[in-house]
Design an enzyme around this catalytic site. Structure first.
Site, PDB file in Angstrom:
ATOM      1  N   TRP A 195      23.491  47.037  21.697  1.00  0.00           N
ATOM      2  CA  TRP A 195      23.117  48.074  20.733  1.00  0.00           C
ATOM      3  C   TRP A 195      21.984  48.974  21.188  1.00  0.00           C
ATOM      4  CZ3 TRP A 195      18.105  47.308  19.154  1.00  0.00           C
ATOM      5  CH2 TRP A 195      17.603  46.017  19.109  1.00  0.00           C
TER       6      TRP A 195
ATOM      7  N   ASP B  65      18.306  38.550  20.808  1.00  0.00           N
ATOM      8  CA  ASP B  65      19.192  39.525  21.444  1.00  0.00           C
ATOM      9  C   ASP B  65      18.706  39.806  22.866  1.00  0.00           C
ATOM     10  OD1 ASP B  65      19.403  39.849  18.539  1.00  0.00           O
ATOM     11  OD2 ASP B  65      20.699  41.544  18.991  1.00  0.00           O
TER      12      ASP B  65
ATOM     13  N   TRP C 157       6.158  49.163  17.306  1.00  0.00           N
ATOM     14  CA  TRP C 157       7.600  49.360  17.123  1.00  0.00           C
ATOM     15  C   TRP C 157       8.072  50.671  17.754  1.00  0.00           C
ATOM     16  CZ3 TRP C 157       9.997  45.115  15.742  1.00  0.00           C
ATOM     17  CH2 TRP C 157      11.349  45.163  15.434  1.00  0.00           C
TER      18      TRP C 157
ATOM     19  N   ASN D 114      22.639  39.053  20.254  1.00  0.00           N
ATOM     20  CA  ASN D 114      22.825  37.641  19.923  1.00  0.00           C
ATOM     21  C   ASN D 114      24.301  37.292  19.762  1.00  0.00           C
ATOM     22  OD1 ASN D 114      22.349  39.273  17.303  1.00  0.00           O
ATOM     23  ND2 ASN D 114      23.443  37.461  16.581  1.00  0.00           N
TER      24      ASN D 114
ATOM     25  N   ARG E 245      13.419  39.760  24.314  1.00  0.00           N
ATOM     26  CA  ARG E 245      13.024  39.394  22.958  1.00  0.00           C
ATOM     27  C   ARG E 245      12.556  37.942  22.885  1.00  0.00           C
ATOM     28  NH1 ARG E 245      16.547  42.121  18.223  1.00  0.00           N
ATOM     29  NH2 ARG E 245      16.597  40.382  16.762  1.00  0.00           N
TER      30      ARG E 245
ATOM     31  N   GLY F  65      25.836  43.171  15.494  1.00  0.00           N
ATOM     32  CA  GLY F  65      25.851  41.746  15.849  1.00  0.00           C
ATOM     33  C   GLY F  65      25.571  40.804  14.702  1.00  0.00           C
ATOM     34  N   GLU F  66      25.056  41.323  13.595  1.00  0.00           N
ATOM     35  CA  GLU F  66      24.792  40.467  12.424  1.00  0.00           C
ATOM     36  C   GLU F  66      26.031  40.377  11.521  1.00  0.00           C
ATOM     37  OE1 GLU F  66      22.014  41.917  13.999  1.00  0.00           O
ATOM     38  OE2 GLU F  66      21.704  39.794  14.313  1.00  0.00           O
TER      39      GLU F  66
ATOM     40  N   ASP G 140      18.186  34.357  17.311  1.00  0.00           N
ATOM     41  CA  ASP G 140      18.395  35.811  17.278  1.00  0.00           C
ATOM     42  C   ASP G 140      17.626  36.516  18.397  1.00  0.00           C
ATOM     43  OD1 ASP G 140      19.613  38.148  16.361  1.00  0.00           O
ATOM     44  OD2 ASP G 140      17.848  38.696  15.183  1.00  0.00           O
TER      45      ASP G 140
ATOM     46  N   THR H 264      23.529  53.426  17.091  1.00  0.00           N
ATOM     47  CA  THR H 264      22.189  53.979  16.945  1.00  0.00           C
ATOM     48  C   THR H 264      21.534  54.373  18.265  1.00  0.00           C
ATOM     49  OG1 THR H 264      21.325  51.716  17.008  1.00  0.00           O
ATOM     50  CG2 THR H 264      21.664  52.682  14.832  1.00  0.00           C
TER      51      THR H 264
HETATM   52 CA    CA Z   1      20.452  40.285  16.408  1.00  0.00          CA
END
Ligand code: CA
Length: 581
Positions: free
Chosen positions: A251, A313, A481, A269, A335, A191-192, A311, A174
């Site tokens: 990412w 990241d 965002w 993560n 984060r 990563g998930e 999480d 992305t």
């Molecule tokens: Ca993540």
């Protein structure tokens, strides 16, 4: 040669003569050349700062929409892209892996490319795309089925199309690619899903892989078709076989610091989220990596969250800059809620400060750069629970969507401040047992995000890196965002999910101008000037991204927001420009 002469030459030649081509020198000067926007971040340092000042505190009230272009289609969702501008054309990506080439003066469509996405793509956090890259005669962008595509910038025809990884395993793509020395440099997403994060460099001409650097220890790198070196040391910081599905997806793409000839990529993560299954630092997940652009070797690393378990990241952009004392620094807002300064030469820790309130998982950052953990704030181990299927629930701040998520901060060369689109929220989080299954979510956690304050979640924060203090903040009801942009006009621009593109005073935070775009703004604003010296501003609009999908109580709170998909472009009309002179 000026543009008119080029046009004359092209007219004389029988065969179509090559017109302007984007070179490495052009990319290197993207932060100072104001007539185009060639890189994500408006310069490979990603400072998102423009020296233009025709639009300033006095004139910003005269900004009008010159044109708007709809991405169309029945499917909309999050629009997180940054447009590029070159040679009279705007190149902008849309949701569902689409690219549009538009006349930059009118918004008329020149061509459109829609990637044919297979059934079964596995994007974790909406069907977004964060922008393209431009080099030579090509536009480069990544797709949700984990491919990288080169398109002829004049026609939209495919020049090459290469697979980064198998989308059925959970890989996607992305970020905006980064171009350095003729290489197209990409990370990966997923990563998930227990993928393995990697940074890759491809020959911009033909898409052939030049090097590949997995970012999890134990995995072997590649250079010119052969094995290069192992990343880290096998099992040094990972127990058993967990490194084989260790996550760490880079990412969000990366920065290139030409002064040190270093690529800087952040990593996501470690997988799974349940940290009790992988006790140890879990290198190089949740880290920043300095990488040699010629070989893919890791030059340095700085891990923001060792043994990450919330999480957090570590993908956030790293911005090279020079502080007031003349020191070369790298700045990054993580984060995990802390803003860091690193040494520009070697990534060594310099300083850190919290930029959101009520951080619970750590009481601070030690002098060695490691977090001072609050052990009670790690979600409990399910294996230690009575029935073994759910560990102790903890209330942790920030929530897993982060004190700052992907949305980029800006660095003003005028004020010397960083402008960070931050969010104040927390979460109930717990761990569960989990085993890896290819193509399935690999979390071992449950969670509910909740606001911290009644009146706001979003907060645009101005941080002075010389004093490490927050100078002001501008609160926003919905979570921020989209990315920020600063200009020499004394302004900072950023969007809100409520639909506005805002311009604030860069010293006080006063909102000087707003425009309602019709859907939430979660994109990345840009500005440039045309050949007549008129300054333009552009931003994509279209609410979506991770918040509506993962945001728990916050998602319910903002469920009234409508989706969309457009790019809106502003300027000061001629009549008002003349009267301002
Ligand atoms: Ca993540």
């Amino acid at each position: 040669m000026n543009r008119f002469l080029l046009a004359v030459c092209a007219g004389i030649m029988a065969a179509p003569m090559a017109v302007a081509q984007v070179t490495d020198a052009d990319l290197a000067q993207d932060d100072v050349v104001t007539t185009s926007v060639l890189t994500n971040g408006m310069g490979r340092h990603m400072q998102r700062y423009s020296p233009l000042d025709q639009i300033n505190r006095d004139t910003v009230q005269n900004l009008f929409p010159a044109w708007s272009f709809s991405f169309g289609g029945e499917r909309q969702r999050g629009q997180e892209s940054q447009p590029l501008v070159y040679d009279g054309v705007m190149y902008v990506t849309g949701s569902y892996s689409r690219v549009f080439a538009l006349d930059v003066k009118t918004g008329s469509k020149l061509w459109q490319y829609d990637a044919r996405l297979p059934e079964g793509i596995l994007p974790c956090c909406d069907v977004i795309n964060r922008g393209a890259a431009i080099y030579g005669d090509n536009i480069y962008f990544g797709t949700l089925d984990a491919r990288i595509v080169a398109l002829n910038r004049h026609t939209g025809a495919v020049v090459w199309n290469k697979r980064i990884a198998d989308y059925r395993e959970g890989y996607s793509y992305t970020a905006a690619p980064l171009i350095v020395n003729g290489l197209v440099i990409t990370g990966n997403s997923g990563g998930e899903f227990g993928i393995v994060g990697a940074v890759e460099a491809r020959d911009a001409e033909n898409g052939e892989l030049v090097w590949r650097r997995p970012v999890i220890e134990g995995h072997m790198g590649e250079l010119n078709g052969e094995e290069s070196t192992m990343t880290g040391e096998l099992n040094a910081t990972w127990p058993g076989d967990l490194w084989k599905t260790g996550g760490g997806a880079p990412w969000l793409g990366g920065t290139y610091d030409a002064d040190t000839n270093t690529l800087i990529f952040g990593t996501g993560n470690p997988a799974p989220w349940n940290s009790h299954l992988r006790e140890g630092d879990n290198l190089y997940a949740a880290s920043r990596l300095g990488i040699d652009p010629a070989t893919g070797e890791i030059k340095w690393h700085f891990q923001t969250t060792p043994w990450e378990g919330w999480d957090f990241d570590g993908v956030n952009e790293v911005i090279p800059f020079t502080d007031a004392a003349g020191n070369g620094r790298l700045a990054t807002a993580d984060r995990n809620g802390f803003f860091y300064l690193l040494n520009r030469e070697d990534g060594a820790f310099v300083d850190a400060m919290p930029f959101v309130e009520e951080i619970s998982w750590a009481s601070g950052i030690g002098e060695d750069g490691r977090p001072i953990f609050n052990p009670d704030n790690r979600p409990g181990n399910p294996a230690a629970s009575a029935d073994g299927d759910r560990g102790e629930v903890v209330w942790a701040v920030p929530g897993f969507l982060g004190g700052k998520n992907w949305q980029h901060m800006a660095y003003s060369n005028r004020t010397g401040y960083f402008y960070v689109p931050a969010n104040e929220w927390g979460m109930d989080i717990w761990n569960e047992p989990i085993t890896y299954r290819q193509g399935a979510a690999y979390l071992g956690a449950g969670f509910t995000i909740k606001p911290l304050f009644e009146d706001h979640i979003g907060a645009l924060k101005a941080i002075d890196p010389n004093t490490m203090e927050i100078k002001f903040q501008v609160n926003n009801a919905a979570p921020l965002w989209g990315s920020a942009m600063a200009t020499a006009g004394g302004l900072v621009f950023y969007g809100t999910p409520e639909g506005y593109i805002n311009a604030i005073d860069d010293e006080t935070g006063e909102i000087l101008w707003q425009f309602q775009t019709g859907s939430g703004v979660v994109g990345q604003p840009i500005t440039w000037e045309d050949e007549d010296g008129v300054q333009w501003l552009s931003v994509v609009s279209g609410w979506g991204g991770a918040v509506p999908l993962w945001g728990g109580e916050v998602a319910q709170q903002v469920a009234y927001l409508n989706q969309g998909g457009s790019v809106v472009t502003f300027r000061i009309p001629d009549a008002l420009l003349a009267s301002a002179e």
